[in-house]
Design an enzyme around this catalytic site. Structure first.
Site, PDB file in Angstrom:
ATOM      1  N   ARG B 363      53.048 139.417  47.982  1.00  0.00           N
ATOM      2  CA  ARG B 363      52.034 139.778  48.971  1.00  0.00           C
ATOM      3  C   ARG B 363      52.106 138.902  50.212  1.00  0.00           C
ATOM      4  O   ARG B 363      51.529 139.227  51.219  1.00  0.00           O
ATOM      5  CB  ARG B 363      50.641 139.694  48.340  1.00  0.00           C
ATOM      6  CG  ARG B 363      50.292 140.981  47.643  1.00  0.00           C
ATOM      7  CD  ARG B 363      49.018 140.844  46.858  1.00  0.00           C
ATOM      8  NE  ARG B 363      49.220 141.292  45.497  1.00  0.00           N
ATOM      9  CZ  ARG B 363      48.439 140.983  44.491  1.00  0.00           C
ATOM     10  NH1 ARG B 363      47.409 140.192  44.676  1.00  0.00           N
ATOM     11  NH2 ARG B 363      48.697 141.443  43.296  1.00  0.00           N
ATOM     12  N   VAL B 364      52.774 137.774  50.098  1.00  0.00           N
ATOM     13  CA  VAL B 364      52.926 136.949  51.296  1.00  0.00           C
ATOM     14  C   VAL B 364      54.016 137.552  52.169  1.00  0.00           C
ATOM     15  O   VAL B 364      53.942 137.525  53.386  1.00  0.00           O
ATOM     16  CB  VAL B 364      53.258 135.500  50.906  1.00  0.00           C
ATOM     17  CG1 VAL B 364      53.667 134.700  52.115  1.00  0.00           C
ATOM     18  CG2 VAL B 364      52.063 134.862  50.238  1.00  0.00           C
TER      19      VAL B 364
END
Lengths: 134, 501
Positions: B363-364
């Site tokens: 998700r980063v």
């Protein structure tokens, strides 16, 4: 109904029996036991007795202490220890019990309700052992 | 050996020894069993305070009840009996931390268990600590190079991120973690590997492998073995985290691996059930989500003004029969910033690491990727996605148009290049070159079966003949036109040499 805990029973018993004559207390205890029976909590009696004696001691500034020693203490030493405890805990009365134990090797251990002062030789040796191993 | 010297030393020790006696708070063991003791007395005990049982065994207060205390015992509880006196220490459970812990194998109490002598540390860190707040944090922007092509290219991990590794047993979860540790050599990273409820033989194997690769110099291993009491397994991740926090507070980058959190949840379930806390779903106690969230939240990237350190967490979860919708996996998936999903089907097909690229995410995202990698990785994902869509058609054989066939062929090569054997992490520059060659069609004329050999020779050639290009990529970390030109030229030269041989 939520059942009452031991400490709640004990508090109640203490409050109703405070400053009452022996005759009144007989009556109170009779009723108290009836309540316990009705609530089907007779199994708690022993715990309530133990808790009551603690509460009574606390309210009346009494401490029960156990003095563990290797040999039986003389009355004089026991008196001295009692005086020490009265001063330390700021209480009115101390009830001491002398317990003889060979395990402590020497010195004394004073045990109260939830504190312990360990002057025993066994403890000193243990500390020495730890200090040397370090 | 000097007799007088020893005697003198002993005398000195004894002289300095002072036996002080003070009033100690005590309690009495009322009930003991399965690593948990019920105590009476001990007024003023704090939650998670250390207690001292006879023989110096340590316990920790967990439950504070009406007139009673529930404590877990950290150590051998066979010799503890009813009526034993328990002393309070007034200290919250903490472990010794320091630089000296690097390269060592410790238990969750911070005691050295590798038999290589004691260490001296000055500081103690509490096991339980509130995670860094919003103000102290910074967004994740620096990469952690795992050395695994598929992960670095498609599921990039940043410093301070929490990336879950999830999969069935025997799918290579630990292998990914260990490869990542090995690849941190000279990357300025401290590594902590927390083994929770693992077989001692497996831990010994890991230690030996790390030593062989020279990775133990910057690694600490926290061990709660399968035969240790459940209480050890329960506190092990917090102990590792406390050690990691120490390095993070020093402004260093830390990589911590929790292997694995499903066993951690089991240990906590056991302790909770024995303490008679009410069971919930799958018999886990109500706070099992908080158990993991408070642990993983402590991984962070700190702001420059707070030292700028980071702690990257790679928790591992073992699923049963590929069931990711069980209680603990869903919990941890929702806590972490992405997951690496491993599948046993892929593993048996020979695709190792057995990464399911479709279900794995970070998700980063690409914020934590070098520019060079970003450039080659974008195409890679697309190639693979198209290949997966068309793969079903490939079964029918030749009735496909040319562009479709090309896509399938490219996909096959992509899958092949992304295979990587264990203990052989690859540096960023090598990854960029091979992936560039792949995505730009330089491999399309090489047979899939020969690709492995071709790749080995490719790296060999670049190391010996075109090391200049590699250095440029390593230094600039981007693919500027100038570098691309040089890179393509080198690849073409290699192909000529290769074909003529």
């Amino acid at each position: 109904m939520m059942s009452l805990s031991v400490s709640q029973y004990t508090k109640a018993l203490y409050q109703v029996s405070e400053n009452k004559s022996p005759k009144e207390i007989d009556f109170i205890i009779n009723n108290f036991l009836k309540i316990l029976q009705k609530n089907r909590q007779m199994k708690l009696v022993e715990k309530i007795i133990a808790e009551f004696s603690l509460l009574f001691n606390k309210k009346n500034k009494i401490i029960e202490a156990e003095i563990i020693s290797r040999d039986k203490l003389t009355i004089e030493t026991q008196k001295k220890i009692e005086e020490f405890l009265i001063k330390k805990y700021e209480i009115d009365k101390v009830i001491t019990k002398n317990v003889i134990s060979q395990k402590i090797k020497g010195g004394i251990i004073i045990k109260t309700q939830n504190e312990m002062i360990d002057f025993s030789v066994a403890n000193q040796l243990l500390k020495l052992k730890r200090a040397l191993i370090k | 050996m000097d007799k007088d010297y020893i005697v003198e030393q002993l005398k000195q020790q004894l002289e300095n020894f002072e036996a002080t006696t003070q009033t100690e708070k005590i309690g009495v063991v009322v009930e003991v069993g399965d690593g948990v003791a019920k105590l009476s007395g001990l007024t003023e005990a704090m939650s998670s305070e250390m207690l001292e049982f006879p023989d110096g065994i340590i316990g920790v207060v967990l439950n504070l009840e009406d007139g009673q205390i529930g404590a877990m015992i950290l150590g051998n509880y066979e010799n503890i009996k009813e009526g034993d006196v328990v002393k309070s220490t007034g200290k919250i459970l903490s472990i010794p931390v320091g630089e000296a812990m690097m390269g060592r194998v410790i238990n969750p109490l911070g005691q050295i268990i590798d038999g290589k002598g004691e260490v001296e540390t000055e500081k103690f860190y509490p096991l339980e600590k509130i995670a860094p707040g919003v103000i102290t944090r910074q967004s994740v922007d620096q990469p952690v190079q795992t050395g695994i092509k598929a992960i670095d290219a498609m599921i990039p991990i940043g410093r301070g991120q929490r990336e879950l590794i999830i999969g069935d047993r025997q799918t290579g979860k630990t292998a990914i973690a260990i490869d990542t540790i090995i690849n941190q050599k000279s990357q300025n990273m401290k590594c902590i590997y927390v083994a929770i409820g693992q077989k001692e033989s497996k831990i010994a194997r890991i230690v030996a492998e790390l030593e062989k690769k020279g990775a133990m110099d910057y690694t600490t291993i926290v061990v709660a073995g399968a035969s240790d009491p459940a209480a050890f397994s329960f506190i092990a991740p917090y102990a590792g985290c406390a050690l990691g926090e120490y390095f993070m507070d020093q402004g260093q980058d830390v990589l911590i691996i929790y292997d694995d959190l499903s066993k951690h949840a089991w240990a906590y379930r056991q302790i909770s059930l024995i303490l008679k806390r009410p069971p919930g779903r799958e018999a886990y106690p109500g706070d099992v989500f908080y158990l993991h969230s408070r642990l993983l939240e402590r991984s962070a990237r700190l702001d420059k003004t707070f030292g700028g350190g980071s702690m990257t967490a790679l928790p591992i979860i073992e699923t049963q029969g590929g069931d990711v919708s069980a209680y603990i996996p869903t919990n941890v998936i929702s806590i972490t910033d992405g997951q690496i999903y491993l599948e046993s089907d892929l593993f048996y097909k020979g695709i190792r690491p057995a990464l399911n690229v479709g279900l794995s995410v970070s998700r980063v995202g690409s914020a934590a990727q070098t520019k060079a990698m970003k450039k080659v990785a974008g195409k890679l994902r697309l190639d693979l996605a198209q290949f997966r869509e068309l793969e079903a058609f490939a079964q029918f054989g030749s009735d496909l148009d040319k562009s479709t066939r090309n896509q399938i062929e490219r996909g096959r090569r992509t899958v092949e290049v992304l295979k990587q054997s264990q203990y052989s992490p690859m540096s960023m520059k090598d990854q960029v070159t091979i992936l560039y060659a792949l995505t730009n069609g330089f491999m399309d004329d090489v047979a899939v079966e020969d690709l492995k050999k071709w790749e080995d020779d490719f790296h060999q050639y670049f190391k010996s003949t075109a090391s200049e290009v590699l250095e440029l990529i390593d230094k600039r970390k981007e693919l500027s036109e100038e570098i691309v030109e040089k890179l393509e030229k080198a690849i073409k030269e290699f192909k000529e040499v290769y074909q003529s041989n």
